[in-house]
Design a protein around this motif. Sequence first.
Motif, PDB file in Angstrom:
ATOM      1  N   ASN A 190       0.807  -1.213   0.000  1.00 54.00           N
ATOM      2  CA  ASN A 190       0.000   0.000   0.000  1.00 54.00           C
ATOM      3  C   ASN A 190       0.843   1.267   0.000  1.00 54.00           C
ATOM      4  OD1 ASN A 190      -3.130  -0.167   0.267  1.00 54.00           O
ATOM      5  ND2 ASN A 190      -2.336  -1.964   1.353  1.00 54.00           N
ATOM      6  N   THR A 200       1.359   3.331  -2.051  1.00 52.58           N
ATOM      7  CA  THR A 200       0.742   4.468  -2.751  1.00 52.58           C
ATOM      8  C   THR A 200       0.233   5.537  -1.787  1.00 52.58           C
ATOM      9  OG1 THR A 200      -1.033   5.110  -4.265  1.00 52.58           O
ATOM     10  CG2 THR A 200      -1.461   3.197  -2.889  1.00 52.58           C
ATOM     11  N   LEU A 211      -1.407  -0.412  -8.924  1.00 49.07           N
ATOM     12  CA  LEU A 211      -0.919   0.618  -8.017  1.00 49.07           C
ATOM     13  C   LEU A 211      -0.814   0.056  -6.600  1.00 49.07           C
ATOM     14  CD1 LEU A 211      -0.061   3.541  -7.547  1.00 49.07           C
ATOM     15  CD2 LEU A 211      -2.477   4.152  -7.322  1.00 49.07           C
ATOM     16  N   VAL A 212      -1.863  -0.576  -6.116  1.00 55.38           N
ATOM     17  CA  VAL A 212      -1.779  -1.345  -4.869  1.00 55.38           C
ATOM     18  C   VAL A 212      -1.302  -2.738  -5.273  1.00 55.38           C
ATOM     19  CG1 VAL A 212      -3.021  -2.252  -2.883  1.00 55.38           C
ATOM     20  CG2 VAL A 212      -3.621   0.003  -3.816  1.00 55.38           C
ATOM     21  N   GLY A 246       0.747   7.194  -9.717  1.00 57.62           N
ATOM     22  CA  GLY A 246      -0.088   7.446  -8.551  1.00 57.62           C
ATOM     23  C   GLY A 246      -0.386   8.919  -8.355  1.00 57.62           C
ATOM     24  N   ALA A 264      -5.359   2.105   0.774  1.00 49.56           N
ATOM     25  CA  ALA A 264      -6.139   2.792  -0.251  1.00 49.56           C
ATOM     26  C   ALA A 264      -7.641   2.747   0.021  1.00 49.56           C
ATOM     27  CB  ALA A 264      -5.827   2.198  -1.622  1.00 49.56           C
ATOM     28  N   PHE A 310     -11.519   3.459  -7.785  1.00 51.39           N
ATOM     29  CA  PHE A 310     -10.447   2.736  -7.105  1.00 51.39           C
ATOM     30  C   PHE A 310     -10.227   1.359  -7.714  1.00 51.39           C
ATOM     31  CE2 PHE A 310     -10.795   6.214  -4.300  1.00 51.39           C
ATOM     32  CZ  PHE A 310      -9.628   6.258  -3.561  1.00 51.39           C
ATOM     33  N   TYR A 319      -6.588   1.855  -8.749  1.00 54.72           N
ATOM     34  CA  TYR A 319      -5.770   1.369  -7.632  1.00 54.72           C
ATOM     35  C   TYR A 319      -5.561  -0.135  -7.666  1.00 54.72           C
ATOM     36  CZ  TYR A 319      -5.500   5.872  -5.260  1.00 54.72           C
ATOM     37  OH  TYR A 319      -5.201   7.176  -4.944  1.00 54.72           O
TER      38      TYR A 319
END
Length: 833
Positions: free
Chosen positions: A365, A367, A412-413, A432, A466, A485, A489
């Motif tokens: 995480n 990000t 991203l995650v 990000g 996130a 998301f 994400y």
Amino acid sequence: MLTFKTLSTLIFSGLATGMAFSTAYAQAPAKADDPLMKIYRATPPKINDLVHTKLDVRFDYKKCFMYGKEWVTLRPHFYPTDTLRLDAKGMDLNNISVVRNGKNYPLKFKYDDSLTVAIQLDKVYHNNETYTIYIDYTAKPNQLKTKGSAAINDAKGLYFINPDGAVKDKPVQIWTQGETESSSAWFPTIDKPEQKTTDEIIMTVPAKYVTLSNGRLAAQKLNGDGTRTDDWKMELPHSPYLFMMAVGDFKIYHDHWRNKEVNYYLEPKYAPYAKQIFGMTPELIEFYSKTLDYPFAWNKYSQIVVRDYVSGAMENTSATLHGDYVQETPRELLDANYDAGRSTIAHELFHQWFGDLVTAESWSNLTVNESFADFSEMLWAEHKYGKDEADAHSYTALQNYLGSPDASTKDLVRFHYDDKEDVFDVVTYQKGGRILNMLRNYLGDAAFFKGLNIYLKTNQFKNGEAQQLRLAEEEASGLDLNWFFNQWYYGAGHPVLNISYKWDEGSKTETVYLQQTQEGQIFKLPFAVDIYAGGKKERHKVWMNDKADTLTFTVASKPNLVNVDGDKVLLCAKTDNKSLEEFEFQYFNAPLYLDRFEAINAVSGRQSDKGAQKVLIAALKDKYYGLRIKAIRALNMSNDDIHNAALPVLTTLAQTDDNTLVRAAAISALGKLKASGNMNLFKQALSSQSYAVQGAALTAINLLDPKQALPLAKGFEQDNKGPLTQAIITVYSTSGGSDEWPYVLKAFNEQGPQGKFGMARNFAAMTGHVDNPTYAQQGIAAFKDLGIKYKKFGVAPFVTGLLADIKAQRVKLKDDASAKAADDATQAINDAK
């Protein structure tokens, strides 16, 4: 932390001055069939929680050891336990005891792998009670077998810099680097970002040095043996990787924000420039505090600059550590604009909220730490320097992401990675940051920043991920954000958009055809479409929901321009099939940096067109210096119309523009014309205080008359930096010989990565033709070291290519020994791991 981005940018912006080289190589490609990529990286279970950490340390400069005593207080997280496992890398563990009623009772422990120690506690503890462990240990960082990464190039945690003072003009320093999990190389701890603890760090150091750590300096005591003991206390909880120490001969400039200390620690020779380097910090703290509606939480904020740092900068709680590239003289700062140093200062400060106050619960995480810090660079630029500067900074970040191989395959995650430090990449940082800017644009500033405030207050002094950010933004806005998301994400990639247009005069209808051509997921995209017609602009808010969408608009007359993504915030690669005339209209009428940037790009390849010429000549006077430079570099001066129109503008820019980089670009453009009538202009520019202007002028003179340039270059040997240093090397590579070699070698070796790669071609040319074989082999050795050190960034083909050129030159000179040295250096680079 500014890690991957900073170092790769420094290297590859240098490379770009010598050749077309994509920053894509800065990120190593994923290993095929890597079994580590199949491991789900869960948040580590919490068995015990850190409560308080007290350290008492002293240093052995000769051995590069640290002798430590630690009292670490813990409690079981939930379930009762009679065991404790601490991370402790490469230490001598002399004693581990439990403290009861002020006395130490030894405990049994196993320390087989020199990475973690398993301790058998004296009884079963429950989560309503704490216990304190005492540890006597010796940290031996230089004996620790660790590996670095492209993000953080070393992982031994504790660094002794020039400890014996053997390197002249280099300071003696000690500093630490905790991220990702290297604090456990200098004190035993549970080295996970999910842990939070208060701390006290007591350092005994030579009395002539100053110290810095987290929190406040609670006490100082002079000892009778030439040492001093400093006691630092951090009374708010933070993660172990954010612990820091620094010791050395630093001068401290004391500033303040509201009623809190703000301090700048620099090497003595840079102390007079502390305010110019860091002076924006109080304004930054105020801006972020007001924007987030959450005042800076810590009791002080200090920034320190150290030598030989292993990354870019590090946001240690209340005490950020910077690499020495931010340490610049006023002359260097003339050419800085919103450079890496200033954006780094903004980046690391924002971490004091996003990363330090609320910390990523796991590296998956990351990000919620780094994407925010990346976003903050743009946020500060917009506030301080204007929207054009912010948009230019953001666009560069976007291109770094789009140009990076394999980046589009990474979430991203990220719950799957080979090494935790792999997450410090263009996806976490640049992508990000752009995702957050899209969310800000979609929600509007008021709702977006209200959501950040909710996130911070809900999770302060704890951990975040996130999903908590999503919930906070949903609470603030009242909108469901799962769709956003899920795709940005928890999914990978980005839209690749093809945009085309059709006007129907009969029905007065403008049709916009949108197609996503990427493989994989289809993105749901809200954006604005601006239609310019009849002297007016009309905005339409639209959504693209499918792989291909068609938008239709009724317009009274044929539009001069249909501007898809009018706010220029979409994270995408796009092909926008506008006509040349539409791009020309866009330059003069659409307001944003990217509107003008795209227009300049579009017309640069069509310079025989009168409209394109009009745009380029106008862009030479663009309000934003970066676009003036772009226009200068785009000019085709072999076109008579361009030449005649641009020449007087370039001459004026070279002499009077208020931006030194624009003046330097104009001088460079004039220099390439090799017109003797410009010689006086170039010589006058040599008196500028700007190294960029001086460097451009010296290079221009060298193109006109190398014999005049050689003595002029010698006159600058005592005072030169950056572009001027590179210009001197250019002159010497053209006309210099053995007399100039010692200066060239010294200048090259003293450069950082950007400087080295910026002058690499000229340095190679001189290595190839210098008449002394010993000197040639010194140059070859320097390239060998360069290729090995930065091989992880993909520079090996570039460096070995230069070595091949050098070998060819040495063969012509019948210097077989140097030719063999070039072969050996190439082999060593190829063999390096």
